[in-house]
Design a protein around this motif. Structure first.
Motif, PDB file in Angstrom:
ATOM      1  N   ASN A 131       0.821  -1.207   0.000  1.00  0.00           N
ATOM      2  CA  ASN A 131       0.000   0.000   0.000  1.00  0.00           C
ATOM      3  C   ASN A 131       0.854   1.255   0.000  1.00  0.00           C
ATOM      4  OD1 ASN A 131      -2.859  -0.736   0.017  1.00  0.00           O
ATOM      5  ND2 ASN A 131      -2.375  -1.801   1.912  1.00  0.00           N
ATOM      6  N   LYS A 132       1.940   1.209   0.766  1.00  0.00           N
ATOM      7  CA  LYS A 132       2.835   2.356   0.836  1.00  0.00           C
ATOM      8  C   LYS A 132       3.513   2.602  -0.510  1.00  0.00           C
ATOM      9  CE  LYS A 132       3.827   1.736   5.762  1.00  0.00           C
ATOM     10  NZ  LYS A 132       4.887   1.501   6.790  1.00  0.00           N
ATOM     11  N   ALA A 133       3.885   1.510  -1.170  1.00  0.00           N
ATOM     12  CA  ALA A 133       4.523   1.643  -2.482  1.00  0.00           C
ATOM     13  C   ALA A 133       3.564   2.239  -3.504  1.00  0.00           C
ATOM     14  CB  ALA A 133       5.028   0.277  -2.959  1.00  0.00           C
ATOM     15  N   VAL A 134       2.309   1.787  -3.474  1.00  0.00           N
ATOM     16  CA  VAL A 134       1.304   2.324  -4.390  1.00  0.00           C
ATOM     17  C   VAL A 134       1.079   3.806  -4.133  1.00  0.00           C
ATOM     18  CG1 VAL A 134      -1.139   2.260  -4.994  1.00  0.00           C
ATOM     19  CG2 VAL A 134       0.139   0.136  -4.824  1.00  0.00           C
ATOM     20  N   ALA A 135       0.954   4.177  -2.859  1.00  0.00           N
ATOM     21  CA  ALA A 135       0.753   5.586  -2.510  1.00  0.00           C
ATOM     22  C   ALA A 135       1.920   6.437  -2.993  1.00  0.00           C
ATOM     23  CB  ALA A 135       0.577   5.723  -0.999  1.00  0.00           C
ATOM     24  N   LYS A 136       3.115   5.901  -2.876  1.00  0.00           N
ATOM     25  CA  LYS A 136       4.313   6.617  -3.331  1.00  0.00           C
ATOM     26  C   LYS A 136       4.300   6.770  -4.856  1.00  0.00           C
ATOM     27  CE  LYS A 136       9.320   6.682  -2.600  1.00  0.00           C
ATOM     28  NZ  LYS A 136      10.467   5.964  -1.977  1.00  0.00           N
ATOM     29  N   ASP A 137       3.922   5.689  -5.547  1.00  0.00           N
ATOM     30  CA  ASP A 137       3.828   5.754  -7.011  1.00  0.00           C
ATOM     31  C   ASP A 137       2.805   6.795  -7.448  1.00  0.00           C
ATOM     32  OD1 ASP A 137       5.732   3.820  -7.436  1.00  0.00           O
ATOM     33  OD2 ASP A 137       4.304   2.172  -7.685  1.00  0.00           O
ATOM     34  N   MET A 138       1.654   6.827  -6.766  1.00  0.00           N
ATOM     35  CA  MET A 138       0.595   7.776  -7.125  1.00  0.00           C
ATOM     36  C   MET A 138       1.053   9.216  -6.929  1.00  0.00           C
ATOM     37  SD  MET A 138      -2.034   6.377  -8.458  1.00  0.00           S
ATOM     38  CE  MET A 138      -2.857   7.955  -8.479  1.00  0.00           C
ATOM     39  N   GLU A 139       1.725   9.486  -5.825  1.00  0.00           N
ATOM     40  CA  GLU A 139       2.217  10.844  -5.586  1.00  0.00           C
ATOM     41  C   GLU A 139       3.241  11.236  -6.643  1.00  0.00           C
ATOM     42  OE1 GLU A 139       1.011  13.032  -3.547  1.00  0.00           O
ATOM     43  OE2 GLU A 139      -0.447  11.554  -2.874  1.00  0.00           O
ATOM     44  N   TYR A 140       4.051  10.253  -7.050  1.00  0.00           N
ATOM     45  CA  TYR A 140       5.075  10.545  -8.040  1.00  0.00           C
ATOM     46  C   TYR A 140       4.461  10.840  -9.407  1.00  0.00           C
ATOM     47  CZ  TYR A 140       9.848  10.583  -9.727  1.00  0.00           C
ATOM     48  OH  TYR A 140      11.055  10.985 -10.244  1.00  0.00           O
ATOM     49  N   VAL A 141       3.484  10.032  -9.801  1.00  0.00           N
ATOM     50  CA  VAL A 141       2.796  10.279 -11.073  1.00  0.00           C
ATOM     51  C   VAL A 141       2.124  11.652 -11.044  1.00  0.00           C
ATOM     52  CG1 VAL A 141       0.883   9.543 -12.545  1.00  0.00           C
ATOM     53  CG2 VAL A 141       2.451   7.844 -11.602  1.00  0.00           C
ATOM     54  N   ASN A 142       1.490  11.976  -9.951  1.00  0.00           N
ATOM     55  CA  ASN A 142       0.835  13.273  -9.808  1.00  0.00           C
ATOM     56  C   ASN A 142       1.841  14.403  -9.991  1.00  0.00           C
ATOM     57  OD1 ASN A 142      -1.585  14.867  -9.036  1.00  0.00           O
ATOM     58  ND2 ASN A 142      -0.357  15.402  -7.251  1.00  0.00           N
ATOM     59  N   ALA A 143       3.024  14.254  -9.391  1.00  0.00           N
ATOM     60  CA  ALA A 143       4.061  15.276  -9.518  1.00  0.00           C
ATOM     61  C   ALA A 143       4.598  15.361 -10.949  1.00  0.00           C
ATOM     62  CB  ALA A 143       5.201  14.983  -8.542  1.00  0.00           C
ATOM     63  N   LEU A 144       4.780  14.203 -11.595  1.00  0.00           N
ATOM     64  CA  LEU A 144       5.249  14.204 -12.980  1.00  0.00           C
ATOM     65  C   LEU A 144       4.285  14.968 -13.884  1.00  0.00           C
ATOM     66  CD1 LEU A 144       6.442  10.500 -13.487  1.00  0.00           C
ATOM     67  CD2 LEU A 144       7.901  12.519 -13.306  1.00  0.00           C
ATOM     68  N   VAL A 145       2.993  14.660 -13.747  1.00  0.00           N
ATOM     69  CA  VAL A 145       1.983  15.330 -14.576  1.00  0.00           C
ATOM     70  C   VAL A 145       1.992  16.829 -14.314  1.00  0.00           C
ATOM     71  CG1 VAL A 145      -0.491  15.571 -14.984  1.00  0.00           C
ATOM     72  CG2 VAL A 145       0.524  13.297 -14.815  1.00  0.00           C
ATOM     73  N   GLY A 146       2.104  17.221 -13.056  1.00  0.00           N
ATOM     74  CA  GLY A 146       2.128  18.645 -12.724  1.00  0.00           C
ATOM     75  C   GLY A 146       3.295  19.372 -13.357  1.00  0.00           C
ATOM     76  N   ASP A 147       4.475  18.758 -13.310  1.00  0.00           N
ATOM     77  CA  ASP A 147       5.656  19.403 -13.890  1.00  0.00           C
ATOM     78  C   ASP A 147       5.595  19.445 -15.410  1.00  0.00           C
ATOM     79  OD1 ASP A 147       7.124  20.148 -11.569  1.00  0.00           O
ATOM     80  OD2 ASP A 147       7.692  18.065 -11.258  1.00  0.00           O
ATOM     81  N   ILE A 148       5.044  18.394 -16.023  1.00  0.00           N
ATOM     82  CA  ILE A 148       4.898  18.393 -17.487  1.00  0.00           C
ATOM     83  C   ILE A 148       3.954  19.506 -17.924  1.00  0.00           C
ATOM     84  CG2 ILE A 148       4.005  17.090 -19.460  1.00  0.00           C
ATOM     85  CD1 ILE A 148       4.895  14.537 -17.915  1.00  0.00           C
ATOM     86  N   MET A 149       2.818  19.624 -17.249  1.00  0.00           N
ATOM     87  CA  MET A 149       1.840  20.640 -17.616  1.00  0.00           C
ATOM     88  C   MET A 149       2.374  22.052 -17.389  1.00  0.00           C
ATOM     89  SD  MET A 149      -1.687  18.888 -16.242  1.00  0.00           S
ATOM     90  CE  MET A 149      -2.707  20.223 -16.894  1.00  0.00           C
ATOM     91  N   LYS A 150       3.202  22.207 -16.384  1.00  0.00           N
ATOM     92  CA  LYS A 150       3.797  23.522 -16.114  1.00  0.00           C
ATOM     93  C   LYS A 150       4.730  23.936 -17.248  1.00  0.00           C
ATOM     94  CE  LYS A 150       6.556  25.989 -12.663  1.00  0.00           C
ATOM     95  NZ  LYS A 150       7.268  25.864 -11.354  1.00  0.00           N
ATOM     96  N   ILE A 151       5.536  22.989 -17.738  1.00  0.00           N
ATOM     97  CA  ILE A 151       6.484  23.291 -18.809  1.00  0.00           C
ATOM     98  C   ILE A 151       5.772  23.471 -20.145  1.00  0.00           C
ATOM     99  CG2 ILE A 151       8.404  22.351 -20.149  1.00  0.00           C
ATOM    100  CD1 ILE A 151       9.370  20.993 -17.576  1.00  0.00           C
ATOM    101  N   ALA A 152       4.736  22.655 -20.391  1.00  0.00           N
ATOM    102  CA  ALA A 152       4.027  22.674 -21.682  1.00  0.00           C
ATOM    103  C   ALA A 152       2.751  23.501 -21.606  1.00  0.00           C
ATOM    104  CB  ALA A 152       3.705  21.248 -22.108  1.00  0.00           C
ATOM    105  N   GLN A 153       2.739  24.522 -20.786  1.00  0.00           N
ATOM    106  CA  GLN A 153       1.536  25.331 -20.618  1.00  0.00           C
ATOM    107  C   GLN A 153       1.174  26.069 -21.899  1.00  0.00           C
ATOM    108  OE1 GLN A 153       2.219  28.853 -18.025  1.00  0.00           O
ATOM    109  NE2 GLN A 153       4.302  28.050 -17.861  1.00  0.00           N
ATOM    110  N   PRO A 154      -0.110  26.422 -22.060  1.00  0.00           N
ATOM    111  CA  PRO A 154      -0.550  27.143 -23.257  1.00  0.00           C
ATOM    112  C   PRO A 154       0.288  28.396 -23.502  1.00  0.00           C
ATOM    113  CG  PRO A 154      -2.441  26.450 -21.967  1.00  0.00           C
ATOM    114  CD  PRO A 154      -1.233  26.126 -21.144  1.00  0.00           C
ATOM    115  N   GLY A 155       0.652  28.587 -24.751  1.00  0.00           N
ATOM    116  CA  GLY A 155       1.478  29.733 -25.115  1.00  0.00           C
ATOM    117  C   GLY A 155       2.947  29.413 -25.188  1.00  0.00           C
TER     118      GLY A 155
END
Length: 284
Positions: A142-166
């Motif tokens: 369960n701890k590993a899954v929670a860690k994976d989920m937080e990491y995926v969430n962070a990856l998506v956030g950083d990708i969207m920040k770099i590839a923002q509109p404009g």
């Protein structure tokens, strides 16, 4: 349609779909901007091991079921370059040891996106990142899954920040977030099924009820379609993908408000190839 071919980044999250929660803000933010839907899979063979399931489902996603019969050279048969995490980011054993923004920067470098600019050439046109081991979850896992989920969430956030509109990258990067359910029960689950049932009150129209498109391959009906526990899919590229009415990244919102509905998982790569100008939209 873009005036230049896109370059694609696929985040493939094996076995994490059931663990998406309200705190995963960046996943929901992506869904609210993206086109959401499902990728359906065939049923699992009897007595399939967990390792076999992981490879088989990825093979379906890559439309490479023939190559799947020899798992040890699976990537080589497809012409894929397999990069371990310690090659992507030197001297580290796993991506989870590296801040998400560093990993995102390295992934985008592979696609020719560097320091906010798009290089004329790139090492790869498509990069697929595999996260999560997708097995049965209990105890310490369960701890590993929670860690994976937080990491995926962070990856998506950083990708969207770099590839923002404009941004220069935003118009060229095609992002796909794919989340599978991993090991699933053999029995169908009506609460997690993409199957549209016939309205029994309109019995005179039952003969006219069409086959749903994800159950068809050309003019032929697919012999093996698993209607329950599909992969969740969100695809986003600023100014290219359509925005639907989904507000959160969930099965319920994708089914009720998603624009992509369901397609077979083996057609996913063809959809991406179209965005890369490597295949026609239809008959790819």
């Amino acid at each position: 349609m873009a005036d230049k071919p896109s370059r694609a980044l696929v985040l493939y999250c094996n076995g994490l779909a059931l663990f998406i929660g309200p705190s995963h803000y960046h996943l929901h933010s992506l869904a609210s901007k993206a086109s959401c839907g499902f990728l359906t899979l065939p049923s699992a063979p009897a007595s399939e091991s967990e390792d076999d399931r992981v490879v088989r489902e990825f093979a379906v996603l890559m439309d490479a079921c023939e190559a799947y019969t020899d798992q040890r050279v699976f990537g080589a048969k497809l012409g894929l370059t397999v990069l371990e995490s310690d090659v992507l980011v030197k001297n580290l054993h796993s991506l989870a040891e590296v801040p998400a923004d560093v990993v995102v920067s390295e992934l985008l470098n592979l696609l020719g996106f560097k320091e906010g600019k798009t290089l004329e050439t790139s090492d790869y046109d498509l990069v697929c990142v595999h996260v999560g081991n997708g097995g049965r979850v209990s105890g310490e896992k369960n701890k590993a899954v929670a860690k994976d989920m937080e990491y995926v969430n962070a990856l998506v956030g950083d990708i969207m920040k770099i590839a923002q509109p404009g941004s220069e990258i935003g118009s060229r990067l095609h992002l796909s977030l794919v989340m599978s359910h991993g090991h699933v029960p053999e029995d169908d689950d009506p609460n997690l099924s993409v199957l549209t049932t016939k309205d029994e009150k309109k019995s005179d129209l039952l003969m006219l009820f069409p086959c749903q498109s994800y159950t068809m391959s050309g003019e032929n009906q697919r012999e093996d379609v698993r209607h329950h526990f599909p992969m969740l899919l969100a695809q986003w590229q600023h100014g290219i993908t359509r925005k639907d009415m989904a507000e959160v990244f969930s099965f319920k919102d994708s089914k009720e408000h998603g624009g992509n509905l369901a397609i077979p998982a083996d057609r996913f790569l063809h959809e991406v190839a179209f965005k890369l100008w490597k295949a026609p939209k239809y008959g790819a």
